[in-house]
Motif scaffolding. Structure first.
Motif, PDB file in Angstrom:
ATOM      1  N   PHE A  17      75.107  60.244 -53.205  1.00  0.00           N
ATOM      2  CA  PHE A  17      75.773  58.976 -52.922  1.00  0.00           C
ATOM      3  C   PHE A  17      75.367  57.904 -53.924  1.00  0.00           C
ATOM      4  N   THR A  18      74.089  57.872 -54.298  1.00  0.00           N
ATOM      5  CA  THR A  18      73.610  56.824 -55.209  1.00  0.00           C
ATOM      6  C   THR A  18      73.884  57.131 -56.673  1.00  0.00           C
ATOM      7  N   TYR A  19      74.601  58.225 -56.956  1.00  0.00           N
ATOM      8  CA  TYR A  19      75.000  58.470 -58.344  1.00  0.00           C
ATOM      9  C   TYR A  19      75.884  57.345 -58.879  1.00  0.00           C
ATOM     10  N   ILE A  20      76.568  56.638 -57.996  1.00  0.00           N
ATOM     11  CA  ILE A  20      77.458  55.570 -58.448  1.00  0.00           C
ATOM     12  C   ILE A  20      76.664  54.347 -58.939  1.00  0.00           C
ATOM     13  N   GLU A  21      75.355  54.323 -58.671  1.00  0.00           N
ATOM     14  CA  GLU A  21      74.507  53.222 -59.144  1.00  0.00           C
ATOM     15  C   GLU A  21      73.136  53.823 -59.444  1.00  0.00           C
ATOM     16  N   HIS A  22      72.865  54.080 -60.710  1.00  0.00           N
ATOM     17  CA  HIS A  22      71.707  54.885 -61.104  1.00  0.00           C
ATOM     18  C   HIS A  22      70.378  54.195 -60.793  1.00  0.00           C
ATOM     19  N   GLU A  23      70.341  52.887 -60.803  1.00  0.00           N
ATOM     20  CA  GLU A  23      69.086  52.197 -60.502  1.00  0.00           C
ATOM     21  C   GLU A  23      68.656  52.468 -59.069  1.00  0.00           C
ATOM     22  N   SER A  24      69.612  52.451 -58.145  1.00  0.00           N
ATOM     23  CA  SER A  24      69.306  52.759 -56.745  1.00  0.00           C
ATOM     24  C   SER A  24      68.930  54.227 -56.591  1.00  0.00           C
ATOM     25  N   ASN A  25      69.556  55.085 -57.387  1.00  0.00           N
ATOM     26  CA  ASN A  25      69.221  56.502 -57.336  1.00  0.00           C
ATOM     27  C   ASN A  25      67.767  56.735 -57.750  1.00  0.00           C
ATOM     28  N   GLY A  26      67.291  55.966 -58.718  1.00  0.00           N
ATOM     29  CA  GLY A  26      65.911  56.114 -59.164  1.00  0.00           C
ATOM     30  C   GLY A  26      64.896  55.603 -58.167  1.00  0.00           C
TER      31      GLY A  26
END
Length: 594
Positions: free
Chosen positions: A301-310
């Motif tokens: 799901f957080t692939y759309i915003e990489h900073e949140s994914n990290g």
């Protein structure tokens, strides 16, 4: 090294969605191993069902966000729908009419798409029932419009099924004519009702205000239409996305936490120590499974915003990497970029016996003949026609399967020919395979509507661009080189036992279905299933019009009454009441005899 089955022909987002929903369905409706004849309600049922709502949220929110993160000029200019209807893989006849709508309306439709896909999904977790119903009807409206204007197989129907997770028994009962009648509304309304209505109106007002503000909506009285434009920049949108990603995950976790506590309370309210213990054990198992699937889904799901994914826990990334091959959780984002802005690219296949006179090979579904109306094929997906659309977006070397396709047509393979035309009379080389094959690249556009409003005589207009695939024949060095380059040379067939049951059964089924197209077969099966369910529903009713008593197995009972949705309690208690009624009846008989 083994290759996956289907390869690019099964590499679509809705195939991944079907796999994910299939796994969640195992949690939502598991086998009742200990209750052979029961499909009774259970206190923990809301937990896995919540995962359906979370999946719907991820699907819709990501589909809206990627349209803006892709920086596609048509999505940012709100002009995507002026190209979409004619450039999508397989349009419907209604797409031709939708294409004729004025540009200002097309731009307003893009604005509505953004609102439904980005602003409305957080309402899936709203504690106010009417907000969830509002979100449900918004999603269904969008999916129905897509169904009318495009052949997207089972995807839109699957999304509507997911949207049913936003409903409750009372609203579904209203559709079926079984809703409970409310005796009256207290006046003045209670404080909770007043606050609920106030919050609801505030949400609607914020949606309207935000739409007008961020999409620059205004009425042009001179031209008598609504003007719209995106009133924010790409940088501002990305900053907003970084700001809301973690709170949205927190909103989902808060909603899940409430569902977990509600299910635990329902388990505690069940009568009987053993039933309470059994319900608590099931609650624990499904709570762990639901939390695991929720955590697993956060990574894609957080692939759309990489900073949140990290910022996610490393253990979640490790867990996702361990099960990624099974596609239990996937990333989504439909219609990321609009293709065919300068015209719809289309590959037209041509065959010849002498290399001078060429005959076009018409497919059953994709555009070819400019006078043929677009078809209606959903929920079937003609995957060859779809891949022809993708092949036209680049050179043929980007689609190695196309060389194998040409090779099989030159060989006259019946299985491949049937993918083009089921009816042999519509295939120009049914009597003998063509000696030569080639492919041309065209640009297609929808024709304009007439001033009289009559149906079009020609649905398409086209213009030749270039040669897509060179002229080849069996034994041609060019064809042999391409086959060798992509490893598509003929190999020895798999050896099966002569009397293998499954291959013989499949061959028999193919012979039975040979005269019919895939959409006809699918709709026949659906109508047969609907007819069977309708007959069963009618047969389950007693002559007086009320449903006949049917054993439903033991159902957990809540304190102060029956189980949820069952005011009469469990069957066990029902048997006790019937026994008491019989004893009373015998008492009346004895009294009469005395």
């Amino acid at each position: 090294m083994t290759k996956p089955v289907g390869q690019v022909f099964l590499y679509f987002q809705w195939d991944s969605l079907l796999l994910e929903i299939g796994f969640l369905a195992v949690l939502v409706a598991p086998l009742h191993l200990l209750k052979w004849r029961s499909t009774a309600w259970r206190p923990h049922d809301g937990l896995p069902f919540w995962l359906m709502r979370w999946l719907l949220f991820r699907l819709m929110f990501a589909s809206g966000v990627v349209k803006l993160t892709s920086r596609c000029p048509t999505w940012w200019g709100l002009t995507a729908l002026t190209y979409h209807y004619e450039t999508q893989c397989i349009p419907t006849p209604a797409a031709w009419y939708a294409h004729q709508l004025p540009v200002w309306f097309q731009k307003l439709s893009v604005v509505a798409t953004y609102v439904i896909e980005i602003a409305v999904p957080p309402l899936f977790f709203a504690p106010i029932r009417r907000l969830r119903l509002f979100a449900f009807y918004c999603q269904v409206l969008l999916q129905v419009l897509i169904i009318l204007t495009g052949n997207y197989n089972f995807f839109n129907l699957l999304t509507i099924v997911l949207a049913f997770s936003l409903l409750d028994d009372e609203h579904v009962g209203l559709w079926l004519g079984r809703s409970r009648k409310r005796h009256g509304t207290a006046w003045p309304p209670s404080l909770s009702s007043f606050l609920s209505a106030l919050v609801e109106l505030t949400v609607y007002g914020l949606l309207l205000y935000g739409t007008v503000l961020y999409f620059g909506l205004g009425i042009n009285w001179e031209k008598q239409h609504v003007e719209s434009k995106i009133a924010f920049t790409y940088h501002e949108f990305m900053q907003w996305l970084k700001t809301v990603m973690l709170p949205l995950i927190g909103l989902g976790l808060l909603s899940l936490g409430w569902e977990i506590l509600s299910s635990m309370y329902r388990c505690a309210c069940i009568r009987g120590f053993l039933w309470k213990l059994w319900a608590a054990l099931q609650w624990a198992v499904f709570t762990i499974a639901t939390l695991g699937m929720f955590g697993l889904s956060l990574v894609p799901f957080t692939y759309i915003e990489h900073e949140s994914n990290g910022k996610l826990w490393p253990s979640l990334h490790q867990l996702f990497g361990a099960v990624d091959r099974y596609q239990l959780a996937n990333s989504y984002g439909l219609f990321r970029r609009m293709t065919g802005v300068g015209g719809r690219p289309e590959v037209v296949l041509e065959g010849s016996y002498d290399g001078e006179h060429w005959t076009e090979i018409e497919f059953m579904y994709k555009p070819g003949n400019v006078s043929a109306a677009p078809p209606l094929v959903a929920p079937h997906q003609p995957r060859l026609d779809w891949q022809m659309w993708f092949a036209a977006l680049g050179p043929h070397t980007h689609s190695p399967w196309f060389t194998s396709f040409v090779y099989r047509l030159l060989q006259g393979k019946e299985e491949v020919i049937r993918l083009i035309q089921v009816d042999e009379s519509n295939y120009p080389f049914s009597a003998q395979p063509p000696t030569y094959l080639r492919a041309q690249l065209y640009k297609y556009w929808f024709t304009e509507s007439s001033s009289k409003g009559e149906p079009p005589q020609q649905w398409w207009r086209r213009q030749h661009v270039e040669q897509f695939y060179p002229t080849v024949s069996l034994g041609d060095p060019t064809l042999d080189a391409l086959l060798s380059q992509h490893g598509l040379k003929d190999k020895s067939p798999l050896k099966r036992p002569a009397e293998a049951t499954l291959p013989r059964l499949l061959q028999f089924m193919r012979k039975l279905s040979r005269p019919y197209t895939a959409p006809t077969l699918l709709w026949t099966l659906y109508l047969m299933a609907a007819t069977i369910h309708l007959l069963r529903a009618l047969g389950s009713r007693a002559p007086g019009g009320t449903p006949s008593g049917r054993h439903k197995g033991p159902r957990p009972r809540l304190e102060g009454g029956g189980a949820s949705g069952d005011p009469g309690g469990s069957d066990k208690n029902g048997q006790v009441r019937r026994r008491e009624a019989e004893e009373k009846g015998e008492g009346r008989v004895r009294t009469t005899k005395k």
